[in-house]
Design an enzyme around this catalytic site. Structure first.
Site: not given
Length: 437
Positions: A318, A320, A116
């Site tokens: 994000d 993820h 990430c």
């Protein structure tokens, strides 16, 4: 009735002991159920970017008169919401991917769970390249033909070992920073990796400066970014200090000073276990600067790319979400639909931010850097407890500053770091490691 409930009603043994018609009907239902699951899986895989992910911090923007700041641009939320969302969706969005070629030949074929922060570093660098080639005001529209520079930028980040900023290159260059392939990175490690990979990127030709000890040194940056643009019979760029007496004798027409576009990354620790509230206002001011590339950070082992703020909430992209590897098509272009986040942006309270962060700024020309220095002196250095320092001269107690240079190798950058043994030419730069565990 679904296959499961149908089987429960009759029992598999009863079905198999029944007549041929009953058995055929049972098998047909099972086949249809299997096909439905396969179709559903394919649809989810292809359009997972379009599926809303519900979380505590995901919600529509409130109805307010407050300004929203995104990477140096302001939007009035009440009247410019569509323009704001368009600006956010134009940012390149890099997420976990799966089914790419194994890193190093035998390593992982997905970065889910560990990549990430690398993806956030890619997003910050991609924004710098967008500003370099297309400008901050460039906007992306779905299904619209984009400039060739956009496609070339996108190809720099594809998950292949021959792409200069791929997950393969970043993970393997991380070995030189003491990180095993598949190990989680912090913001400072990602910054050091980007600085070293940029040495092999001749097309974008960036100077990457990563500050040390919360201190940005103006003299060092100008030494690194100022180059000589020479006449046609000499190389196009040289460091300023390489100017020889023979070149000087040719007069002003023979050469002039040029500026190598600057990616400036400032790793910071803004507290011990949580961010110190005294830094909040200065941190938010950085998103207002025209040179802003946002910030890398997040929560322990969960990295986000912060691109702006609304009130005391940070707006972030994000990484993820796990998507399937995308490669170039037969015509040499990349289908970019999964590289832009079309969901509402996520937000989190700034006081929930882990204190380990890295700020990013891009200065295409020297005047942009000079303007940034003035803004820092006005908005950052006015605080009693300063977020970082900006000094004119190289500190006397530091080792001499030597601008980073590409190692003398006969292979391409991709081949060079294909073998981790060859990373020994790079010095290991240690600093505080970044997000707490």
């Amino acid at each position: 009735m679904g296959a499961g409930s149908w089987q429960e009603s009759y029992g598999s043994q009863n079905v198999l002991s029944g007549g041929p018609d009953l058995q055929c009907m049972y098998l047909a239902v099972l086949v249809l159920r299997c096909c439905a699951q396969t179709f559903s899986s394919c649809v989810l895989s292809k359009y997972e970017n379009q599926i809303t992910i519900f979380a505590d911090y995901l919600e529509e923007f409130p109805d307010t008169d407050e300004l929203v700041w995104i990477l140096g641009k302001q939007h009035l939320l009440k009247t410019e919401k569509s323009k704001l969302l368009s600006d956010i969706s134009a940012r390149l969005w890099f997420t976990y991917r799966r089914k790419f070629s194994p890193i190093g030949g035998t390593g992982p074929s997905s970065d889910a769970g560990w990549g990430c922060m690398l993806r956030c570093g890619q997003m910050m660098l991609a924004q710098a390249l967008i500003c370099r080639h297309l400008g901050r005001d460039w906007n992306w529209e779905k299904q619209k033909e984009q400039p060739k520079e956009y496609q070339r930028i996108l190809q720099c980040f594809l998950d292949r070992k021959d792409c200069c900023y791929s997950i393969h290159q970043m993970a393997q260059m991380g070995v030189g920073e003491g990180k095993s392939i598949g190990e989680w990175f912090g913001p400072n490690t990602v910054a050091q990796v980007l600085k070293k990979l940029a040495l092999f990127d001749e097309w974008n030709s960036l100077a990457v400066y990563v500050s040390m000890d919360n201190t940005v040194v103006i003299e060092d940056i100008k030494k690194m970014c100022r180059t000589l643009s020479l006449s046609a019979d000499t190389p196009a760029e040289r460091p300023l200090e390489s100017l020889t007496a023979s070149t000087q004798s040719k007069g002003p027409s023979a050469c002039c000073t040029a500026w190598k576009p600057l990616l400036l990354i400032v790793p910071l620790r803004l507290g011990i276990n949580q961010i110190n509230p005294v830094y909040v206002d200065a941190f938010k001011e950085c998103f207002k600067m025209p040179q802003s590339l946002g910030a890398l950070g997040g929560k322990p082992n969960n990295a986000y790319y912060f691109i702006g703020f609304l009130g005391d909430e940070l707006i972030f992209l994000d990484p993820h979400t796990t998507q399937t590897f995308v490669d170039t098509e037969e015509n040499g272009t990349v289908d970019d639909q999964t590289f832009h986040c079309l969901q509402p942006p996520q937000r989190m309270n700034i006081l929930n931010l882990d204190p380990s962060v890295a700020l990013g700024f891009f200065c295409k020309e020297e005047k942009d850097f000079d303007s940034w220095c003035s803004l820092v002196q006005k908005e950052i250095l006015k605080e009693n407890l300063r977020m970082f320092e900006l000094v004119q001269k190289h500190p006397s107690h530091w080792p001499p500053f030597v601008p980073p240079a590409k190692p003398e190798v006969t292979t391409t950058g991709a081949e060079f770091i294909d073998s981790t043994e060859q990373l020994e030419e790079f010095d290991l730069e240690e600093d505080f490691e970044i997000l707490s565990i």
